[in-house]
Design a protein around this motif. Structure first.
Motif, short mmCIF file in Angstrom:
data_model
loop_
_atom_site.label_atom_id
_atom_site.label_comp_id
_atom_site.label_asym_id
_atom_site.label_seq_id
_atom_site.Cartn_x
_atom_site.Cartn_y
_atom_site.Cartn_z
N UNK A 98 0.81 -1.21 0.00
CA UNK A 98 0.00 0.00 0.00
C UNK A 98 0.85 1.27 0.00
N UNK A 99 2.17 1.15 0.04
CA UNK A 99 3.02 2.31 0.25
C UNK A 99 3.33 3.05 -1.06
N UNK A 100 3.58 4.36 -0.92
CA UNK A 100 3.88 5.19 -2.08
C UNK A 100 5.16 4.73 -2.77
N UNK A 101 6.16 4.31 -2.00
CA UNK A 101 7.40 3.83 -2.59
C UNK A 101 7.17 2.66 -3.54
N UNK A 102 6.22 1.79 -3.20
CA UNK A 102 5.89 0.67 -4.07
C UNK A 102 5.33 1.15 -5.40
N UNK A 103 4.46 2.17 -5.34
CA UNK A 103 3.88 2.71 -6.58
C UNK A 103 4.97 3.34 -7.45
N UNK A 104 5.89 4.06 -6.82
CA UNK A 104 6.99 4.67 -7.58
C UNK A 104 7.85 3.59 -8.24
N UNK A 105 8.12 2.50 -7.52
CA UNK A 105 8.94 1.44 -8.07
C UNK A 105 8.23 0.76 -9.25
N UNK A 106 6.94 0.57 -9.14
CA UNK A 106 6.19 -0.07 -10.22
C UNK A 106 6.20 0.82 -11.47
N UNK A 107 6.08 2.13 -11.29
CA UNK A 107 6.13 3.04 -12.44
C UNK A 107 7.52 3.00 -13.10
N UNK A 108 8.57 2.93 -12.25
CA UNK A 108 9.93 2.84 -12.81
C UNK A 108 10.09 1.55 -13.60
N UNK A 109 9.50 0.48 -13.11
CA UNK A 109 9.59 -0.80 -13.84
C UNK A 109 8.94 -0.70 -15.21
N UNK A 110 7.76 -0.07 -15.28
CA UNK A 110 7.07 0.06 -16.56
C UNK A 110 7.85 0.95 -17.53
N UNK A 111 8.61 1.91 -16.99
CA UNK A 111 9.40 2.80 -17.82
C UNK A 111 10.78 2.21 -18.15
N UNK A 112 11.10 1.07 -17.53
CA UNK A 112 12.38 0.41 -17.80
C UNK A 112 13.57 1.14 -17.23
N UNK A 113 13.40 1.74 -16.05
CA UNK A 113 14.53 2.48 -15.46
C UNK A 113 14.67 2.15 -13.97
N UNK A 114 15.84 2.44 -13.43
CA UNK A 114 16.05 2.31 -12.00
C UNK A 114 15.37 3.47 -11.27
N UNK A 115 15.03 3.24 -10.01
CA UNK A 115 14.42 4.29 -9.19
C UNK A 115 15.46 4.84 -8.23
N UNK A 116 15.79 6.14 -8.38
CA UNK A 116 16.72 6.77 -7.45
C UNK A 116 16.08 6.88 -6.06
N UNK A 117 16.91 6.67 -5.04
CA UNK A 117 16.46 6.71 -3.65
C UNK A 117 17.50 7.43 -2.82
N UNK A 118 17.03 8.27 -1.90
CA UNK A 118 17.90 8.88 -0.89
C UNK A 118 17.29 8.61 0.47
N UNK A 119 18.12 8.26 1.43
CA UNK A 119 17.66 7.95 2.78
C UNK A 119 18.34 8.89 3.76
N UNK A 120 17.54 9.73 4.40
CA UNK A 120 18.08 10.67 5.38
C UNK A 120 18.00 10.06 6.77
N UNK A 121 19.04 10.27 7.55
CA UNK A 121 19.06 9.88 8.96
C UNK A 121 19.26 11.15 9.77
N UNK A 122 18.27 11.49 10.57
CA UNK A 122 18.33 12.73 11.34
C UNK A 122 17.64 13.87 10.64
#
Length: 625
Positions: free
Chosen positions: A198-222
């Motif tokens: 149900x998460x937004x990240x899952x939807x973004x990953x699925x769209x990237x899959x359909x477009x044939x590209x990797x999904x950039x991700x940044x993870x902030x701590x703090x």
């Protein structure tokens, strides 16, 4: 370790909040070496359950970085983190913002100007120089083992990042999202990414899959504690409203962001660390887990995407932030309460009869919601409950109890006394189905199961089968209440498999059942309903053998985790009119339950003994031991 002094004015960040807590006597430093595997968890668990201070561990074995934990481990610290004197003030701030006047001529329009100025603080502001980019590790330099990432519980599949602010962007619309998804470390530069269906990240990953590209991700701590909170909040789908906007509004100033060093993503400029990289939708998913989760049970292993870390940026002297989840109450209970207060005005805008609502810690957010209403017509309790099931992440709610406006929704005992006094089993209870949290181990299917509505409001004549001959006569009748009166049995009955039991004076019977065969709990419920002791009981709560029947929080926590209401909550006839039996024992394959049943989270005796022996070395007060 002395934290560096901040500039004269800047958005609050993790280190300034640590200093503030220390000034107020709400944080202690532990300088002796501590182990990131289990030892820190055991210390932090004792402190949060005892209402103790946050901790800055300055010497974590195997890491050069200090670790802060429990920063929002009380209601007061959470309010302080969000810039309010009390969490109830969050509702006032939101109500002030959304209550815009649309009439009244020029005077009415001018009255909105102050609120519009508040809204101006919503968009983040871009900065070129960011503290979080003072040090950069690239490619081969990346080694996540150098960070003091915790292994929290004995059966965990490995170390987990527990306070990650995960930033992605919709590959089609460019819309930004930030969420908090746990990350299991699987190698020096690889983690899992716990994106549920149900998460937004899952939807973004699925769209990237359909477009044939990797999904950039940044993870902030703090970063600003208000942003850490915002990443956990279930934000409504309003254009322009994202986690940076929420933090900016709470703070009264635009949140500082900057562009990643190796990814084209906006990241918080005042974070402690940023992990930059990508998720490849074409790659096979990895086994992630187990993980001791916020439900108090382990989430069992499952397949999730891999996050590849290609760069790490950080401050010159960063502090690693962490939290732990597990048996309630935990730190996340106060973040959940903050979300309650923040979104109460929005819920009241849609369902104006709502007076208040609460998600008690025993319900671990999604298992129990108590809502009080201003009732004026029959069936209104069901209308409100069904309306809540349709509001965002409230769709995951398992049990909704509706009470009258005058009942304090956060008084756990008072709520269940109202249930006995005003809700007749069968007449005032209703089961339905819908989406459930994927972490719910007891539901009939993955992410799908039963739900229960309990109408514990004062009843109108139409709701109790009144014999009034006209609408006018019905309107003049007084509200009718059940005549049930709880009675204490002279002695406790004996049933096979029951290892402990307790009757309360307000109509509940708690049972700890050692279950060895299918149908055992149902047979127990039927036998109990036929016993004379059931005449003074409205609710039979059957829990597992690990449950302390003398602890109402432990009983309800177990029950709510272990039921699918449609399958496990039964109305049985008794000599006094009806009994609601809750089967919260573990489910067996012979009962049609095909998934593995997870264990409850328990720390090992060895770690408990070690922490007991070292408590005086930590410098922590004995009362929290």
């Amino acid at each position: 370790m002395a934290l560096p002094s901040p500039p004269a004015r800047r958005t609050p960040d993790l280190q300034s909040f640590i200093r503030l807590l220390e000034e107020r006597g709400e944080l202690v430093r532990v300088s002796v070496p501590v182990d990131r595997e289990l030892e820190i968890t055991e210390i932090a668990d004792r402190l949060v359950k005892g209402g103790g201070p946050a901790v800055l561990f300055e010497n974590v074995k195997g890491s050069d970085f200090p670790l802060a934990i429990g920063l929002m481990g009380t209601r007061e610290r959470t309010a302080l983190a969000l810039g309010v004197s009390d969490l109830d003030d969050l509702a006032k701030k939101v109500r002030h913002l959304i209550d815009l006047k649309g009439s009244g001529g020029l005077g009415g329009l001018l009255g909105n100007l102050g609120k519009l100025r508040d809204a101006m603080h919503l968009p983040p502001r871009r900065v070129r120089s960011a503290p979080v980019q003072e040090v950069v590790w690239r490619e081969g330099e990346v080694d996540l083992s150098r960070l003091p990432i915790l292994k929290c519980w004995p059966l965990d599949g490995g170390p987990f990042v527990t306070l990650p602010l995960v930033v992605t962007r919709d590959p089609e619309t460019g819309e930004r999202n930030m969420g908090m998804y746990r990350m299991q470390v699987m190698g020096k530069n690889v983690t899992g990414m716990h994106w549920q269906r149900h998460k937004t990240g899952t939807r973004h990953l699925e769209k990237a899959r359909k477009l044939g590209r990797k999904l950039e991700v940044a993870v902030a701590l703090g970063g600003d504690p208000a942003l850490i909170y915002a990443a956990t909040a279930p934000l409504p789908p309003i254009p322009g409203l994202d986690e940076f906007a929420v933090a900016g509004y709470l703070r009264g100033e635009r949140y500082p962001i900057t562009r990643g060093v190796t990814v084209d993503l906006d990241v918080p400029a005042n974070a402690e660390f940023i992990l930059e990289g990508y998720v490849d939708p074409a790659e096979d998913w990895a086994v992630e887990g187990p993980f001791g989760d916020h439900t108090g049970f382990y989430t069992l292993p499952d397949l999730y995407p891999r996050f590849h870390v290609t760069a790490v940026t950080m401050r010159r002297h960063p502090v690693y932030p962490a939290t732990i989840v597990g048996r309630p109450p935990m730190e996340d209970a106060y973040l959940i309460e903050a979300s309650e207060r923040l979104f109460l005005p929005a819920a009241q805008t849609i369902l104006p009869e709502i007076a208040d609502y609460h998600m008690p810690p025993a319900g671990v957010a999604h298992n129990l919601v108590v809502v009080s209403i201003k009732k004026s017509y029959p069936g209104q309790a069901y209308k409100v409950a069904n309306g809540l099931f349709g509001l965002g992440q409230m769709m995951f709610a398992k049990v909704i109890v509706v009470v009258d406006e005058g009942v304090r929704v956060n008084d756990f005992g008072a709520v269940w006394r109202e249930v006995v006094a005003r809700a007749v089993p069968g007449r005032d209870t209703l089961t339905t189905r819908g989406p459930t949290d994927v972490l719910d181990h007891s539901s009939r299917g993955w992410g799908y199961g039963g739900k229960l509505i309990i109408d514990a409001t004062s009843k109108l004549p139409e709701e109790v089968g009144s014999a009034a001959s006209s609408r006018e006569e019905q309107g003049r009748e007084e509200a009718m209440e059940p005549s049930f009166v709880p009675r204490v049995a002279a002695e406790l009955p004996s049933f096979e498999g029951v290892i402990a039991q307790r009757q309360t004076a307000d109509g509940y019977w708690h049972v700890a059942l050692h279950k060895t065969q299918p149908g055992q709990a149902k047979a127990l419920a039927r036998a109990f309903a036929a016993h004379p002791a059931a005449a003074g009981i409205r609710h039979l709560l059957i829990a597992d053998e690990q449950t302390d029947v003398g602890n109402i929080q432990d009983v309800w926590w177990t029950i709510l985790n272990n039921i699918d209401p449609e399958r496990d909550v039964h109305c049985l006839p008794t000599s006094s009119g009806g009994l609601l039996a809750w089967d919260g024992a573990r489910k067996l394959p012979g009962e049609g339950f095909v998934r593995e049943w997870p264990p409850k989270i328990e720390m090992t005796p060895e770690v408990r003994r070690r922490v007991d022996a070292r408590w005086h070395l930590y410098g922590l007060p004995e009362k929290w031991r």
